[in-house]
Design an enzyme around this catalytic site. Structure first.
Site, PDB file in Angstrom:
ATOM      1  N   ASP A 382       0.929  -1.417  -0.079  1.00 28.42           N
ATOM      2  CA  ASP A 382      -0.044  -0.073  -0.241  1.00 28.42           C
ATOM      3  C   ASP A 382       0.799   1.253   0.087  1.00 28.42           C
ATOM      4  O   ASP A 382       1.788   1.204   0.844  1.00 28.42           O
ATOM      5  CB  ASP A 382      -0.780   0.090   1.222  1.00 28.42           C
ATOM      6  CG  ASP A 382      -1.943   1.009   1.349  1.00 28.42           C
ATOM      7  OD1 ASP A 382      -3.027   0.876   0.680  1.00 28.42           O
ATOM      8  OD2 ASP A 382      -1.858   2.012   1.874  1.00 28.42           O
ATOM      9  N   GLU A 411       1.250  -0.471  -5.009  1.00 27.81           N
ATOM     10  CA  GLU A 411       0.169   0.475  -5.423  1.00 27.81           C
ATOM     11  C   GLU A 411       0.496   1.810  -5.035  1.00 27.81           C
ATOM     12  O   GLU A 411       0.491   2.349  -4.172  1.00 27.81           O
ATOM     13  CB  GLU A 411      -0.842   0.066  -4.023  1.00 27.81           C
ATOM     14  CG  GLU A 411      -2.366   0.652  -4.483  1.00 27.81           C
ATOM     15  CD  GLU A 411      -2.612   1.756  -3.558  1.00 27.81           C
ATOM     16  OE1 GLU A 411      -3.614   2.286  -3.674  1.00 27.81           O
ATOM     17  OE2 GLU A 411      -1.740   1.941  -2.427  1.00 27.81           O
TER      18      GLU A 411
END
Lengths: 659, 659
Positions: A382, A411
């Site tokens: 993330d 990401e």
């Protein structure tokens, strides 16, 4: 000037492939080969020996393979990647005195010149090579030298011996490499397993998996969902964070600042009294449940990908145990995440440059190691772009040294240079701008950049039509046909793709508000109960597309893309070929979700033997229909309300299928 | 991982200009500026400080100039080159905590948030900067910190102070650079004097300068020819080797193996009992004559360029004094130069990799130093591609360190990578393939490559329509119109050009035999007596073209070339602009020497304010005619028997001339 610098006559320049001059490795998968080329030349007109060097780890001996001169001083060589892990390659080259001499001798013989003295020179070179040889080769080189001196041989025999392969090969094998040139750096290759290049991701919130509406789903419920995921054809099941969710400043529905009783909070607000990044949210189940899920998934050929978000809720144990890992404000509070004026009071960023950084970085690494020990091999990371580059390079390189089968998906929806840097540093796959590219020219330009420029050497795209954060305008406007079109585009343009389900196959497309790309009543803040059997579901199309991908090697790579002209801005056409199996797939997508579109496609398959008049067959793998085409220009018509795409298998008469 | 590696957050990537990642310097001339750009970014969303560093020699302190962010993480900065010699540039960048803080504060203030704690944080950053400052700045930073803490100020005043330029500038000036990133290498710039970029060469054999037919010309005769050369407008007079010519194996007329009594031999067979590379051929005169010639040339603004051919005749003193500098064959003879089956018995190559190479290389360097001491500053180097690259880099770098005004022209008619390498290593100018490029597409492609690719950073072309070795087929076929066309092409495409005269202006074009590019009765082997006053001479055209070049700054650079479309394969059109003076020159050449050619030229001068309907004037500097043009498409017609070219000065109404 040193002797070695002065005497090094060969230049090795412009080595390809190379990422930032060799600072970073290129990426490949096991079973592929690496084609290396370089500009290699010396002063004058002498002949060169050029060898490609490669080794599977830095500890191994180099393997040498001859390179060949193409044109314009460009040399080529290749080597195979037999194991996953790290390979290195380099080049060594030197002026070959025997070959240089032999080239001149050929011309002298051709011109009928007296070669007596020349043969003596050649014999001397062979003798010198012999002094570096051992055993039979040393003896043979002396014999050949003797032959060149015409001891018991005619001049013609001596010349024939001199110009034969044996002399050149042996002299080269024992050449003096004292003044050889090698590349300044060893170029690296990260060799991944196949799934790094061919993966179909399904993102699913375990807490929404309960069969009982409103109940908090468990990992066991998630396990019960595996047959569904398998039926849809996915081979990676990606779970948002499964750790305890913080209570302090927990967000409510639609990201409201206050949460109501029973609101589950966002899974990315990690950590509570019940534990942090190495714990499982109690309502989801236990570590044993997780291992059970992992095993069950494996039986379907599905791998579990975990989401690692290196941030904490205010209740994370780190906050009290390691207050110096956070940024404290003068008012005695910890700095929460912000993108002013937006505030994320439920999330504390970690201070990566804390004085105690070695301990922090080690602890963060141990999070990955903990889940690796449970059997996880794929991590979706993330927001890596908000953590230091040096951290990621250190983390991924050291983890992959022990576990070369790891796959990391970055990401990072951010600026191109930052996304590229993260890929260079080691991320195996990357989220992309595909999620926002909707017009034909945008898609063509972006796919071309990703597959044909230097970026293709290290950046493996993973195309997502939607994510829990991004419901693109096109899906909001276009409804079901637009979902089908985006599915086909993602799954056939990129060999790595994923969807956030079940929202995707159920064609959920209501935004929080006009102009927003957030979902209304987003699953990020709520437990959902999805009606998987809804008649509006396009699960059959998803399954069909994944079946086609699994059956067609051409779709299991990304950089084999060729865009084809088609005279309609609403129609996109491109093909992929796998030369090993002669598998050729041509995809055409109508990106207008409202109207039937038609046009003439120009498919230049000339290299495959399809000329102006050749008749051949294309079979639409989506509906099984077969069409007979002729030559380069053929007609396409797509009604988005039936199916906005063709995925054609091109049956080329001159291509024999190797399966 | 080290503290410094871990904490370095900024990446500096893809610096431009850079030759081979900074391994070699770029080339510029004094008075120019260098525009530097790079991809510069950090993780996250913090603000950066980015400074361009430059210095005029490695010994100097760096000068720092702020760089500016354009788009997509690309930063730009520039510096001026004020002296000839060597410059270096680099970049330093770091995360600026104050600017990052101020950016967020602006948003908080905009959103009306409470900024009390934030202002305290900002004050702390200023205080920290103060600890690195001295004098008034240190005091002022403390005052500003105090203002931010609202000591005696309102919140609005504190916010205004915080967001003012003074805080940002002072905090940046005293920022902590401990974790700053700098480029891995310092990028070099070779800064030459203007003549390295703008030079007009005239090659002339001094021995053919005698006013008496058949007599051996002298340096004094050569001096008498200076007014002629000056009238033609050249500023470099290049003399083939002026050293004693060998007797052994001397070549006769048309390169015959035996010479007749009185044959002068080729000047490139250097050395006899009368001396070697530091001596003057006795029939040419004395060193005093040479110095006199140099001085006289200077009074015409002409520099003398010497030809340095590092090879020896069998009679060169080196052969007996330093036998180990030559390659000896097993039969006890010295290896002469060969390109089998061709033999050059009158020339011994030097063995650059002899064990005694340090002494040989020093001696060869001393040849240049000898002529430098006489006042020579321009050297045309014969066949540099047959000597080691390392030799040239060492030689040129060390000579230019002492004499930055030196100019070296590489006569390497060889493969592109080798020619490029020599330019990278330090040659100031290079002979090119122009000498053989005749069709429109060949010329356009080659000029585009030289002026728009990375090659343009280090390779300065010098365009020659002919040389004593190369009489191109086009000149043989096309006669006088082809000489005029090639003259204009060379002189307007490239700011460095040269001709081998008087053969050129007299349009001498008879080859030794059909298909040969050697001259019949070549001046290389014979003393010639040229009729400079011949009515067939195009000396007036040569003079006119050089006058135009001297008057127009646009023609004094090469990389400012723009090709224009013109719908006729026999017509080539291109323009050059000098933005400093708004000088705009448009050249059109008819390369068909037999027929009048016409066509519509498309000149997109939109950037200069010439739109569809604008009327403007073009004045042909070759014949003085003026034409009125309108918009982008205008008609051209060129009769090769009158003049196969226009050199138009474009008088653009919107451009004010700065002269």
């Amino acid at each position: 000037m040193s002797q070695s610098t002065a005497m090094q006559r060969v230049v090795i320049d412009n080595v390809s492939p190379a990422v930032d001059g060799g600072r970073f490795p290129i990426k490949r998968i096991v079973g592929e080969s690496v084609l290396v080329s370089a500009d290699i030349f010396a002063d004058g007109h002498d002949e060169l020996d050029v060898l490609l060097l490669h080794r599977s780890t830095t500890a191994d001996e180099w393997t040498e393979t001859p390179m060949s001169l193409d044109v314009n001083d460009r040399w080529y060589g290749a080597f195979d990647l037999e194991t996953i892990g790290h390979y290195e390659y380099s080049i060594i080259a030197w002026v070959d005195p025997f070959k240089s001499w032999a080239t001149k001798l050929t011309k002298r013989v051709g011109a009928g010149q007296d070669t007596t003295v020349d043969l003596e020179i050649g014999a001397n070179i062979l003798e010198e090579s012999s002094s570096r040889a051992t055993g039979d080769d040393a003896i043979r080189l002396l014999q050949l030298a003797s032959a060149l001196r015409m001891d018991g041989h005619s001049r013609e025999e001596a010349e024939t011996a001199a110009l034969g392969d044996e002399c050149a090969t042996l002299a080269s094998a024992y050449a003096d490499r004292t003044n050889a040139t090698t590349c300044d750096v060893a170029f690296g290759v990260t060799v991944d397993r196949r799934r790094a290049l061919f993966s179909s991701w399904y993102e699913m919130f375990p807490r929404s998996c309960s069969p009982t509406p409103g109940a908090h789903g468990t990992l066991r419920d998630c396990e019960a969902r595996l047959p569904y995921v398998a039926e849809l054809g996915f081979n990676v099941l990606y779970l948002p964070p499964i750790h305890p969710v913080g209570l302090t400043a927990r967000k409510g529905s639609n990201n409201s600042v206050t949460s109501a009783q029973g609101d589950p909070g966002t899974p990315w607000a990690i950590g509570s009294a019940e534990g942090g990044h190495k714990s499982i949210h109690p309502e989801l189940g236990t570590l044993a449940d997780f291992r059970h899920l992992l095993e069950a998934a494996g039986s379907y050929g599905i791998e579990i990908a975990l989401d690692i978000a290196l941030q904490c809720s205010p209740d994370h144990p780190y906050v009290t145990k390691h207050p110096d890992w956070f940024h404290w404000r003068p008012d005695g509070t910890v700095q929460y995440a912000e993108n002013p004026p937006k505030k994320y009071q439920d999330i504390y960023p970690l201070e990566f440059d804390t004085d105690d950084w070695p301990a922090l970085w080690q602890e963060l690494k141990s999070i990955f190691e903990f889940w690796i020990d449970q059997g996880v091999r794929i991590f979706r990371v993330d927001n890596p772009h908000t953590k230091p580059f040096a951290f990621w390079e250190w983390l991924i390189v050291s983890l992959k040294a022990k576990h070369p089968d790891l796959i990391f998906l970055a990401e990072a929806f951010t600026r191109p240079r930052v996304m590229q840097r993260l890929a260079k540093l080691g991320f195996s796959q990357s989220y992309t701008y595909f999620t926002w590219r909707r017009s034909k020219w945008e898609l063509v330009e972006y796919a071309t950049e990703l597959t044909t420029t230097d970026v293709s050497e290290y950046f493996r795209p993973n195309f997502w039509p939607n994510t829990p954060d991004i419901l693109m305008d096109y899906l909001q406007e276009g409804g079901t046909p637009s979902f089908k079109a985006r599915l086909v585009l993602a799954a056939t343009l990129s060999s790595n793709f994923g969807i956030y389900g079940p929202a995707f196959e159920l064609c959920v497309n209501t935004p929080r508000e006009e102009g927003s790309e957030e979902y209304l009543n987003s699953e990020k803040y709520e437990i959902k109960h999805w009606d998987l059997q809804s008649p509006d579901s396009i699960r059959d199309v998803v399954a069909r597309v994944n079946t086609i991908r699994a059956a067609h090697p051409a779709l299991q790579r990304t950089n084999n893309l060729t865009i084809h002209e088609i005279e309609n801005d609403q129609l996109i056409a491109y093909s992929k070929i796998d030369e090993q199996t002669n598998d050729l797939i041509l995809t055409v997508v109508n990106i207008d979700p409202w109207h039937t579109q038609s046009g003439w496609i120009r498919t230049d398959f000339g290299a495959l033997g399809i000329d102006q008049g050749t008749q051949f067959t294309v079979r639409d793998l989506l509906n099984g229909n077969t069409y007979t085409w002729r030559g380069m220009h053929n007609f396409i018509e797509l009604n988005p309300n039936e199916m906005p795409a063709h995925i054609f298998e091109v049956v080329v008469p001159t291509l024999e299928k190797n399966t």
